[in-house]
Design a protein around this motif. Structure first.
Motif, PDB file in Angstrom:
ATOM      1  N   ASP A 284      45.834  46.539  37.835  1.00 20.38           N
ATOM      2  CA  ASP A 284      45.896  46.948  39.194  1.00 20.38           C
ATOM      3  C   ASP A 284      45.379  45.967  40.175  1.00 20.38           C
ATOM      4  O   ASP A 284      44.112  46.014  40.591  1.00 20.38           O
ATOM      5  CB  ASP A 284      45.713  48.272  39.383  1.00 20.38           C
ATOM      6  CG  ASP A 284      45.959  49.388  40.683  1.00 20.38           C
ATOM      7  OD1 ASP A 284      46.713  48.561  41.480  1.00 20.38           O
ATOM      8  OD2 ASP A 284      45.747  50.380  40.647  1.00 20.38           O
ATOM      9  N   LEU A 285      46.045  45.199  41.191  1.00 18.02           N
ATOM     10  CA  LEU A 285      45.667  44.634  42.041  1.00 18.02           C
ATOM     11  C   LEU A 285      44.860  45.154  43.089  1.00 18.02           C
ATOM     12  O   LEU A 285      44.170  44.554  44.043  1.00 18.02           O
ATOM     13  CB  LEU A 285      46.429  43.539  42.637  1.00 18.02           C
ATOM     14  CG  LEU A 285      46.984  42.524  41.672  1.00 18.02           C
ATOM     15  CD1 LEU A 285      48.054  41.657  42.424  1.00 18.02           C
ATOM     16  CD2 LEU A 285      46.171  41.707  40.981  1.00 18.02           C
ATOM     17  N   SER A 286      45.269  46.330  43.281  1.00 18.42           N
ATOM     18  CA  SER A 286      44.485  47.298  44.432  1.00 18.42           C
ATOM     19  C   SER A 286      43.361  48.075  44.037  1.00 18.42           C
ATOM     20  O   SER A 286      42.595  48.560  44.575  1.00 18.42           O
ATOM     21  CB  SER A 286      45.468  48.432  44.896  1.00 18.42           C
ATOM     22  OG  SER A 286      45.482  49.264  43.943  1.00 18.42           O
ATOM     23  N   ASN A 287      42.907  47.583  42.641  1.00 18.55           N
ATOM     24  CA  ASN A 287      41.708  48.107  41.965  1.00 18.55           C
ATOM     25  C   ASN A 287      41.081  46.838  41.229  1.00 18.55           C
ATOM     26  O   ASN A 287      41.194  46.673  40.163  1.00 18.55           O
ATOM     27  CB  ASN A 287      41.945  49.216  41.192  1.00 18.55           C
ATOM     28  CG  ASN A 287      40.700  49.607  40.322  1.00 18.55           C
ATOM     29  OD1 ASN A 287      39.598  49.465  40.596  1.00 18.55           O
ATOM     30  ND2 ASN A 287      40.839  50.650  39.356  1.00 18.55           N
ATOM     31  N   PRO A 288      40.070  46.378  42.116  1.00 20.03           N
ATOM     32  CA  PRO A 288      39.305  45.153  41.648  1.00 20.03           C
ATOM     33  C   PRO A 288      38.668  45.253  40.483  1.00 20.03           C
ATOM     34  O   PRO A 288      38.184  44.426  39.553  1.00 20.03           O
ATOM     35  CB  PRO A 288      38.502  44.869  42.604  1.00 20.03           C
ATOM     36  CG  PRO A 288      38.847  45.469  43.971  1.00 20.03           C
ATOM     37  CD  PRO A 288      39.384  46.761  43.435  1.00 20.03           C
TER      38      PRO A 288
END
Length: 90
Positions: free
Chosen positions: A50-54
């Motif tokens: 998930d690119l919004s969750n590093p």
């Protein structure tokens, strides 16, 4: 009256995707600080789901690289171990 010390943990992250056809080596990270004597902890995550969750990927280091700053300003912190990043990898 003794003063209390409050510890505040503020996570900060950047997400990058390797462009092009060649592998890249991540050798350092940069941070900017507005206080002295700040403890830091660095972990690199690869293959994010998930690119919004590093932190949704796989951690590269068995234990985070840690240190402490000595002045206010910008730091470039060399990693103890370089990280190979492959094309299109986040």
């Amino acid at each position: 009256m003794p003063s209390e010390v409050t510890t505040i943990y503020i996570p900060v992250a950047n997400v990058f995707t390797v462009k092009g056809d060649a592998d890249e080596m991540l050798k350092a990270v940069s941070i900017a600080l507005y206080d002295v004597d700040v403890d830091y902890s660095i972990q690199i995550y690869k293959n994010l789901t998930d690119l919004s969750n590093p932190t949704s990927g796989t951690p590269v280091f068995a234990t985070p690289q840690e240190g402490r700053t000595t002045y206010v300003g910008y730091y470039t912190i060399e990693l103890d171990k370089s990280v190979r990043l492959k094309p299109n990898e986040s």
